[in-house]
Design a protein around this motif. Structure first.
Motif, mmCIF file in Angstrom:
data_model
loop_
_atom_site.group_PDB
_atom_site.id
_atom_site.type_symbol
_atom_site.label_atom_id
_atom_site.label_comp_id
_atom_site.label_asym_id
_atom_site.label_seq_id
_atom_site.Cartn_x
_atom_site.Cartn_y
_atom_site.Cartn_z
ATOM 1 N N VAL A 1 85.944 1.546 -74.349
ATOM 2 C CA VAL A 1 87.095 0.911 -74.990
ATOM 3 C C VAL A 1 87.671 1.841 -76.051
ATOM 4 N N ASN A 2 88.955 1.736 -76.303
ATOM 5 C CA ASN A 2 89.579 2.533 -77.355
ATOM 6 C C ASN A 2 89.255 1.934 -78.727
ATOM 7 N N ALA A 3 89.168 2.787 -79.732
ATOM 8 C CA ALA A 3 88.743 2.369 -81.069
ATOM 9 C C ALA A 3 89.680 1.330 -81.677
ATOM 10 N N ASP A 4 90.984 1.445 -81.414
ATOM 11 C CA ASP A 4 91.930 0.512 -82.024
ATOM 12 C C ASP A 4 91.758 -0.912 -81.495
ATOM 13 N N SER A 5 91.326 -1.063 -80.261
ATOM 14 C CA SER A 5 91.043 -2.404 -79.740
ATOM 15 C C SER A 5 89.846 -3.010 -80.458
ATOM 16 N N ILE A 6 88.821 -2.188 -80.726
ATOM 17 C CA ILE A 6 87.650 -2.675 -81.454
ATOM 18 C C ILE A 6 88.050 -3.155 -82.840
ATOM 19 N N ASP A 7 88.948 -2.426 -83.495
ATOM 20 C CA ASP A 7 89.334 -2.755 -84.867
ATOM 21 C C ASP A 7 90.404 -3.835 -84.952
ATOM 22 N N THR A 8 90.881 -4.317 -83.827
ATOM 23 C CA THR A 8 91.939 -5.338 -83.889
ATOM 24 C C THR A 8 91.572 -6.622 -83.137
ATOM 25 N N TRP A 9 91.666 -6.630 -81.829
ATOM 26 C CA TRP A 9 91.606 -7.892 -81.095
ATOM 27 C C TRP A 9 90.327 -8.134 -80.310
ATOM 28 N N LEU A 10 89.506 -7.094 -80.078
ATOM 29 C CA LEU A 10 88.417 -7.213 -79.103
ATOM 30 C C LEU A 10 87.247 -8.078 -79.574
ATOM 31 N N ALA A 11 86.839 -7.945 -80.836
ATOM 32 C CA ALA A 11 85.641 -8.653 -81.304
ATOM 33 C C ALA A 11 85.720 -10.166 -81.068
ATOM 34 N N PRO A 12 86.833 -10.845 -81.417
ATOM 35 C CA PRO A 12 86.913 -12.280 -81.115
ATOM 36 C C PRO A 12 86.813 -12.578 -79.627
ATOM 37 N N ALA A 13 87.301 -11.645 -78.805
ATOM 38 C CA ALA A 13 87.224 -11.834 -77.349
ATOM 39 C C ALA A 13 85.781 -11.808 -76.878
ATOM 40 N N LEU A 14 85.006 -10.848 -77.373
ATOM 41 C CA LEU A 14 83.600 -10.752 -76.979
ATOM 42 C C LEU A 14 82.834 -11.989 -77.457
ATOM 43 N N ALA A 15 83.129 -12.424 -78.667
ATOM 44 C CA ALA A 15 82.431 -13.583 -79.231
ATOM 45 C C ALA A 15 82.766 -14.867 -78.489
ATOM 46 N N ALA A 16 83.963 -14.926 -77.895
ATOM 47 C CA ALA A 16 84.393 -16.145 -77.210
ATOM 48 C C ALA A 16 83.736 -16.319 -75.851
ATOM 49 N N HIS B 1 87.451 -12.758 -68.550
ATOM 50 C CA HIS B 1 88.390 -13.860 -68.765
ATOM 51 C C HIS B 1 88.589 -14.132 -70.251
ATOM 52 N N ALA B 2 87.497 -14.092 -71.036
ATOM 53 C CA ALA B 2 87.600 -14.317 -72.479
ATOM 54 C C ALA B 2 88.442 -13.221 -73.136
ATOM 55 N N SER B 3 88.274 -11.996 -72.668
ATOM 56 C CA SER B 3 89.034 -10.878 -73.220
ATOM 57 C C SER B 3 90.512 -10.995 -72.863
ATOM 58 N N ALA B 4 90.788 -11.402 -71.641
ATOM 59 C CA ALA B 4 92.186 -11.560 -71.224
ATOM 60 C C ALA B 4 92.872 -12.669 -72.019
ATOM 61 N N GLN B 5 92.160 -13.746 -72.294
ATOM 62 C CA GLN B 5 92.736 -14.845 -73.074
ATOM 63 C C GLN B 5 93.030 -14.421 -74.510
ATOM 64 N N GLN B 6 92.080 -13.696 -75.126
ATOM 65 C CA GLN B 6 92.295 -13.229 -76.487
ATOM 66 C C GLN B 6 93.408 -12.192 -76.537
ATOM 67 N N ALA B 7 93.457 -11.320 -75.547
ATOM 68 C CA ALA B 7 94.512 -10.307 -75.498
ATOM 69 C C ALA B 7 95.887 -10.963 -75.388
ATOM 70 N N ALA B 8 95.976 -12.045 -74.622
ATOM 71 C CA ALA B 8 97.252 -12.749 -74.470
ATOM 72 C C ALA B 8 97.730 -13.314 -75.805
ATOM 73 N N ARG B 9 96.770 -13.692 -76.664
ATOM 74 C CA ARG B 9 97.132 -14.223 -77.986
ATOM 75 C C ARG B 9 97.489 -13.124 -78.978
ATOM 76 N N ALA B 10 96.760 -11.987 -78.888
ATOM 77 C CA ALA B 10 96.891 -10.961 -79.927
ATOM 78 C C ALA B 10 97.871 -9.851 -79.589
#
Length: 292
Positions: free
Chosen positions: A94-109, A279-288
């Motif tokens: 994964v790219n670093a900017d995704s880790i620092d922005t939207w990805l963590a909530p996606a993984l947690a979900a 699926h969780a990542s796609a849902q969070q990405a759609a929001r962020a």
């Protein structure tokens, strides 16, 4: 019958960039690692590894590594059905900017996140797919829409980048200069050698490559360097909204932004847990993120 111990040795050598570290991870001797790979090559009748520094896979080696990743997912699915509490090791490029922005909530979900051990491999979004091609990861987030052999791809969204700098930096380097010529000689922040966003930005302004570069291999550090007035750089808008609102960072060219598409790459043999994560990542990405 495929020798999966040899494939594990091959994968470890590539993942850890050498035989010595691979041996440590596998808890065997370095000569045993070499022997397993030599036996695999003897059986197949051709090399699977180029003994360079660091070692590189041959085309056959890439095919075998891809096969191993898919087998791991199949085995993972079997373990999950037999052992509902079994830990899952998830290796994701994964790219670093995704880790620092939207990805963590996606993984947690993800429903299974509490038993997932994440191993996030940071690669620029331009080149992250090489990890997938080499069979080093279970999934990959990058800007390429073209799936690898044996893989599939799902759209995530768009990460918008702006050329940002502190007010003090702009006043110091722009001065009374007309146009954007000052940007070419002002210190420019760059994440890594693979990071081409600053070059693409200057090219869009019909300027040459940056004249001065500050290499900052940290997404958070990148922002801090910009805030401190040490350079301008391409930063995701969603990462610094509060700094923009406070006037601590300023878009040096409001009419020029770079939109980077992001896609989730996964193997056709995807396990149920990996599907949940996607699926969780796609849902969070759609929001962020912005839509593609």
């Amino acid at each position: 019958m495929m020798d999966y111990r040899a494939l594990e040795a091959l994968s470890a050598v590539i993942e850890h960039a050498g035989f010595e570290k691979a041996a440590q991870v596998l808890n065997i001797s370095q000569s045993a690692v070499s022997q397993r790979i030599r036996q695999l090559e003897f059986k197949l009748g051709q090399p699977v590894l180029l003994r360079t520094s660091p070692p590189r896979l041959t085309e056959l080696g890439r095919q075998l590594s891809n096969h191993l990743q898919q087998v791991k997912q199949l085995e993972q699915g079997l373990r999950v059905s037999d052992e509902p509490t079994a830990e899952l090791n998830i290796r994701l490029a994964v790219n670093a900017d995704s880790i620092d922005t939207w990805l963590a909530p996606a993984l947690a979900a993800c429903r299974d996140s509490q038993r997932m051990n994440f191993d996030l491999v940071i690669e620029d979004q331009r080149v992250g797919l090489k990890r997938m091609k080499n069979g080093e990861v279970m999934a990959c987030i990058c800007e390429s829409a073209q799936p690898v052999n044996g893989g599939l791809v799902q759209k995530l969204g768009t990460l918008r980048y702006m050329a940002l700098a502190s007010p003090e930096f702009i006043a110091r380097y722009r001065g009374k200069t007309q146009g954007h010529q000052w940007l070419q000689q002002a210190p420019c922040l760059r994440f890594s050698g693979d990071d081409q966003l600053q070059h693409q930005f200057l090219q869009a302004l019909q300027l040459d490559a940056p004249g001065r570069i500050q290499r900052v291999p940290s997404s958070g550090g990148f922002v801090q360097m910009a805030l401190a007035g040490l350079g301008f750089g391409m930063i995701p808008e969603i990462q610094v909204k509060h700094h923009l609102a406070a006037g601590e960072l300023i878009n040096v060219t409001p009419d020029t932004v770079l939109d980077v598409p992001l896609y989730w790459h996964y193997w056709q043999t995807e396990s149920d847990s990996m599907a949940q994560l996607r699926h969780a990542s796609a849902q969070q990405a759609a929001r962020a993120l912005l839509p593609l």
